[in-house]
Design a protein around this motif. Structure first.
Motif, mmCIF file in Angstrom:
data_model
loop_
_atom_site.group_PDB
_atom_site.id
_atom_site.type_symbol
_atom_site.label_atom_id
_atom_site.label_comp_id
_atom_site.label_asym_id
_atom_site.label_seq_id
_atom_site.Cartn_x
_atom_site.Cartn_y
_atom_site.Cartn_z
ATOM 1 N N ILE A 30 0.282 -1.532 -0.068
ATOM 2 C CA ILE A 30 0.117 -0.150 0.014
ATOM 3 C C ILE A 30 0.813 1.439 0.112
ATOM 4 O O ILE A 30 0.225 2.024 -0.014
ATOM 5 C CB ILE A 30 -0.946 -0.234 0.903
ATOM 6 N N LEU A 31 1.618 1.290 0.329
ATOM 7 C CA LEU A 31 3.052 2.373 0.000
ATOM 8 C C LEU A 31 3.146 2.025 -1.129
ATOM 9 O O LEU A 31 4.528 3.695 -1.493
ATOM 10 C CB LEU A 31 4.280 2.037 1.074
ATOM 11 N N PHE A 32 3.257 1.642 -2.238
ATOM 12 C CA PHE A 32 3.716 1.971 -3.472
ATOM 13 C C PHE A 32 3.631 2.889 -4.031
ATOM 14 O O PHE A 32 3.839 3.818 -5.385
ATOM 15 C CB PHE A 32 2.947 0.789 -4.380
ATOM 16 N N TYR A 138 -1.589 11.738 13.414
ATOM 17 C CA TYR A 138 0.597 13.475 13.155
ATOM 18 C C TYR A 138 -0.446 13.854 11.493
ATOM 19 O O TYR A 138 -0.274 15.137 11.227
ATOM 20 C CB TYR A 138 1.113 13.156 13.798
ATOM 21 N N TRP A 139 -0.138 12.706 10.600
ATOM 22 C CA TRP A 139 -0.613 12.451 9.287
ATOM 23 C C TRP A 139 -1.306 13.281 9.217
ATOM 24 O O TRP A 139 -1.416 14.080 8.005
ATOM 25 C CB TRP A 139 0.000 11.036 7.917
ATOM 26 N N PHE A 165 0.579 11.653 2.186
ATOM 27 C CA PHE A 165 -0.739 11.464 1.755
ATOM 28 C C PHE A 165 -0.896 10.089 1.879
ATOM 29 O O PHE A 165 -0.964 9.606 2.872
ATOM 30 C CB PHE A 165 -0.993 11.989 0.542
ATOM 31 N N THR A 166 0.480 9.513 1.209
ATOM 32 C CA THR A 166 0.235 7.791 1.321
ATOM 33 C C THR A 166 0.789 7.774 2.461
ATOM 34 O O THR A 166 0.255 5.891 2.522
ATOM 35 C CB THR A 166 2.025 7.173 0.223
ATOM 36 N N LEU A 169 -2.824 7.587 4.161
ATOM 37 C CA LEU A 169 -3.863 6.218 4.171
ATOM 38 C C LEU A 169 -3.254 4.782 4.361
ATOM 39 O O LEU A 169 -3.760 4.004 4.719
ATOM 40 C CB LEU A 169 -3.901 7.180 2.299
ATOM 41 N N ALA A 170 -2.331 5.195 3.989
ATOM 42 C CA ALA A 170 -1.769 3.622 4.215
ATOM 43 C C ALA A 170 -2.085 2.965 6.349
ATOM 44 O O ALA A 170 -2.206 2.094 6.866
ATOM 45 C CB ALA A 170 -0.090 3.568 3.932
ATOM 46 N N SER A 171 -1.331 4.064 7.091
ATOM 47 C CA SER A 171 -1.833 3.827 8.671
ATOM 48 C C SER A 171 -3.078 3.946 8.717
ATOM 49 O O SER A 171 -3.577 2.462 9.346
ATOM 50 C CB SER A 171 -1.142 5.116 8.706
#
Length: 354
Positions: A30-32, A138-139, A165-166, A169-171
């Motif tokens: 999901i971090l791609f 935090y993000w 953002f990535t 959203l991944a978290s």
């Protein structure tokens, strides 16, 4: 750095980093989008998309190969798909109702863990979940601030908005998946990767590190949760050597060296394996077998971890030659009844040879 210089070395580093993370934990795919953002700036959206699809395909294929040829099923289910089955069996409305109930129940369990983590009990799972949810907050906040600053034409820190953002959203995606599909005690351990990523990037979020108050706050929070509140021995204590423990293991090692003989022909084989019985019933109580005692097993032997219930049901048909379990337990009694030879015994482990 890549956002400003476009260095190819940064791209290679990210490719390797994401690949290794995915092979360790598949959800890191999901971090791609981080990689897509880097390629988009240099190659354009279409070429970046094609490259990302290829990257995901190659990494996923290697992961499936690793999972197929170099791993074994876990003892118990770690993923739960009952919320998916609810949609099939109960329809859309029933599925949504069940999903809502599952989320609420899991959040309630995490709330209890967090309460223990920040109280005198100091539960590690609760401390990890609290730190993880603070990272998500935090993000979210930093992404909003970055959007506002960009709209005002103000230069941001070294972490591109696409990366913020990535990761955010991944978290969030992992948090939802954890609530629905993971066993929470195990899921808490997976949050450490997101916590570490956040801690690494925090100092880069501002041009002037002295203004990065969030990094100092995070350091204080982590110090409190993982140092001052680290009070549960099972969760936190390091296995320091004790004279009595060393003497016990040394004696066990000598017994096993005499009682276990390695078969060098037709290897690998079950003659060179010892079953680690995960738990056994001792005087009516469930006792976990001392895993540390298996360090006394001589070199050249494989250790096969088996659930106590499985061993109880399959003992007579199992092919391993050696069996290690808790002294005085039901499995130990069955080994003796079957005529297996006791070759070693310590305070926490007894070993039989078939």
């Amino acid at each position: 750095h890549h956002d400003r210089t476009g260095a190819r070395g940064d791209e290679i580093a990210v490719v390797i980093f994401l690949a290794v993370l995915t092979w360790m934990r598949p959800y890191f795919l999901i971090l791609f989008p981080i990689l897509w953002g880097m390629w988009r700036d240099r190659l354009g959206g279409k070429s970046a998309t094609v490259r990302c699809i290829g990257f995901v395909a190659v990494v996923a294929t290697i992961y499936l190969a690793i999972n197929r040829f170099f791993s074994a099923p876990y003892l118990t289910d770690l993923f739960y798909t009952d919320w998916i089955k609810a949609y099939v069996e109960q329809g859309l409305l029933g599925g949504l109702k069940y999903t809502g109930w599952k989320l609420a129940t899991s959040l309630g369990s995490i709330r209890e863990m967090i309460t223990q983590g920040i109280s005198g009990e100091g539960l590690a799972a609760g401390a990890l979940y609290l730190a993880f949810y603070l990272c998500i907050l935090y993000w979210i906040v930093m992404s909003i601030i970055s959007v506002i600053r960009r709209a005002q034409g103000i230069r941001g820190g070294a972490v591109p908005l696409s990366v913020q953002f990535t990761i955010g959203l991944a978290s969030v995606a992992f948090a939802v998946a954890d609530l629905l599909m993971y066993r929470l005690s195990e899921g808490s351990k997976h949050t450490m990767a997101f916590i570490v990523i956040t801690m690494i990037l925090m100092p880069l979020m501002h041009e002037n590190i002295l203004r990065n108050i969030s990094a100092y706050v995070a350091l204080i929070v982590c110090a409190y949760l993982f140092i001052f509140m680290a009070q549960i021995p099972y969760d936190y204590d390091l296995p320091y050597q004790e004279e009595e423990r060393v003497a016990d293991l040394t004696a066990l090692q000598e017994q096993l060296s005499d009682g276990m003989s390695e078969v060098t022909e037709n290897v690998p084989n079950y003659e060179n394996t010892i079953v680690w019985v995960l738990w056994d019933e001792v005087e009516g109580e469930t006792v976990a077998t001392d895993f540390g005692a298996f360090y006394a097993v001589p070199a050249g032997f494989g250790i096969n971890l088996c659930d106590g219930g499985y061993v109880d049901a399959q003992l007579e048909s199992m092919q391993s030659r050696y069996y290690g379990t808790s002294p005085g337990g039901e499995i130990a009694k069955r080994c003796e009844a079957l005529g297996y030879t006791k070759i070693a015994e310590s305070k926490s482990l007894v070993v039989y040879r078939k």
